[in-house]
Design a protein around this motif. Structure first.
Motif, PDB file in Angstrom:
ATOM      1  N   TRP A  71       0.388  -0.929   0.148  1.00 36.60           N
ATOM      2  CA  TRP A  71      -0.217  -0.089   0.243  1.00 36.60           C
ATOM      3  C   TRP A  71       0.777   0.614   0.013  1.00 36.60           C
ATOM      4  O   TRP A  71       0.488   2.338  -0.640  1.00 36.60           O
ATOM      5  N   ARG A  72       2.218   1.287   0.860  1.00 39.17           N
ATOM      6  CA  ARG A  72       2.810   2.206   1.031  1.00 39.17           C
ATOM      7  C   ARG A  72       3.735   2.815   0.093  1.00 39.17           C
ATOM      8  O   ARG A  72       3.786   3.788  -0.692  1.00 39.17           O
ATOM      9  N   LEU A  73       3.658   1.399  -1.299  1.00 38.12           N
ATOM     10  CA  LEU A  73       4.599   1.940  -2.422  1.00 38.12           C
ATOM     11  C   LEU A  73       3.389   2.796  -3.930  1.00 38.12           C
ATOM     12  O   LEU A  73       3.783   2.795  -3.947  1.00 38.12           O
ATOM     13  N   ASP A  74       2.788   2.522  -3.276  1.00 34.36           N
ATOM     14  CA  ASP A  74       1.053   2.887  -4.144  1.00 34.36           C
ATOM     15  C   ASP A  74       1.000   4.031  -3.629  1.00 34.36           C
ATOM     16  O   ASP A  74      -0.276   4.901  -4.404  1.00 34.36           O
ATOM     17  N   HIS A  75       1.367   4.563  -2.701  1.00 38.87           N
ATOM     18  CA  HIS A  75       1.136   5.474  -1.845  1.00 38.87           C
ATOM     19  C   HIS A  75       1.950   6.583  -1.991  1.00 38.87           C
ATOM     20  O   HIS A  75       2.206   7.151  -0.625  1.00 38.87           O
ATOM     21  N   PRO A  76       3.056   7.178  -2.576  1.00 39.23           N
ATOM     22  CA  PRO A  76       4.319   7.218  -1.945  1.00 39.23           C
ATOM     23  C   PRO A  76       3.967   8.842  -1.188  1.00 39.23           C
ATOM     24  O   PRO A  76       5.101   9.373  -0.888  1.00 39.23           O
ATOM     25  N   ASN A  77       3.004   9.782  -1.883  1.00 41.85           N
ATOM     26  CA  ASN A  77       3.083  10.527  -1.610  1.00 41.85           C
ATOM     27  C   ASN A  77       1.903  10.953  -0.631  1.00 41.85           C
ATOM     28  O   ASN A  77       1.279  12.310   0.156  1.00 41.85           O
ATOM     29  N   ASP A  78       0.858   9.840  -0.207  1.00 44.54           N
ATOM     30  CA  ASP A  78       1.108  10.582   1.615  1.00 44.54           C
ATOM     31  C   ASP A  78       1.704  10.400   2.320  1.00 44.54           C
ATOM     32  O   ASP A  78       2.275  10.110   2.206  1.00 44.54           O
ATOM     33  N   ASN A  79       1.133  11.403   3.073  1.00 46.19           N
ATOM     34  CA  ASN A  79       1.874  12.243   4.045  1.00 46.19           C
ATOM     35  C   ASN A  79       2.320  11.598   5.542  1.00 46.19           C
ATOM     36  O   ASN A  79       1.440  11.403   6.314  1.00 46.19           O
ATOM     37  N   LEU A  80       2.604  10.424   5.352  1.00 47.06           N
ATOM     38  CA  LEU A  80       2.601   9.671   6.769  1.00 47.06           C
ATOM     39  C   LEU A  80       4.245   9.459   6.982  1.00 47.06           C
ATOM     40  O   LEU A  80       4.992   9.443   5.542  1.00 47.06           O
ATOM     41  N   GLN A  81       5.292   9.463   7.948  1.00 49.31           N
ATOM     42  CA  GLN A  81       6.037   9.237   8.535  1.00 49.31           C
ATOM     43  C   GLN A  81       6.669   7.777   7.719  1.00 49.31           C
ATOM     44  O   GLN A  81       5.801   6.906   8.051  1.00 49.31           O
ATOM     45  N   ASN A  82       7.501   7.394   7.281  1.00 52.59           N
ATOM     46  CA  ASN A  82       7.410   6.138   6.527  1.00 52.59           C
ATOM     47  C   ASN A  82       8.606   5.524   7.832  1.00 52.59           C
ATOM     48  O   ASN A  82       9.833   5.329   8.113  1.00 52.59           O
ATOM     49  N   ILE A  83       7.775   4.400   8.103  1.00 55.06           N
ATOM     50  CA  ILE A  83       8.541   3.301   9.143  1.00 55.06           C
ATOM     51  C   ILE A  83       7.964   1.984   7.997  1.00 55.06           C
ATOM     52  O   ILE A  83       7.524   1.649   7.768  1.00 55.06           O
TER      53      ILE A  83
END
Length: 144
Positions: free
Chosen positions: A74-86
């Motif tokens: 999911w994170r790879l598909d949403h790289p621009n979402d404003n989340l801390q990369n953990i």
């Protein structure tokens, strides 16, 4: 191992008579999904014929591996979402974030926070504690 999948692929793709594993991935996972609805392949501990511990790939429907994999996808598909990369397993495998079965990526991610807490508890320098943990980790890692 899955001759039917290979035969179907070759029939559908006559220009590729010797398909590579990457050629068969989509066909395999479509077949796997049809045969194992709601399940995902995951490494699992087992006992081999000789009685020794082995890791086998089995279909599973629960577990931290699945949660972590799907979060990372999911994170790879949403790289621009404003989340801390953990690390994905930090969210999915432990209520406390401290667990003996976390990934190395997760452990390194937590190193500053954990060493600062240890330093406060021990009334020592966080830099010294972090260095000690890193030395210990290198020793353990060299034994593996």
């Amino acid at each position: 191992m899955h001759t039917d999948v290979v035969a179907q692929f070759v029939k559908s793709n006559p220009s590729i008579p010797q398909p590579a594993p990457s050629d068969l991935a989509v066909t395999f996972f479509q077949s796997f999904s049809n045969d194992n609805p709601g399940k995902f392949l995951s490494p699992m501990p087992d006992t081999g014929a000789d009685g020794k511990a082995v890791t086998v790939i089995k279909p599973v429907s629960t577990g931290g591996d699945i949660q972590s994999i799907f979060f990372d996808m999911w994170r790879l598909d949403h790289p621009n979402d404003n989340l801390q990369n953990i690390p994905g397993d930090m969210l999915t495998t432990s209520g406390s974030g401290l667990d003996p079965h976390i990934t190395m990526q997760n452990a390194v991610y937590q190193l500053d926070r954990v060493s600062s807490k240890w330093a406060a508890d021990l009334k020592r320098s966080p830099v010294e504690i972090r260095k000690e943990v890193e030395i210990f980790w290198r020793r353990i890692h060299s034994l593996l």
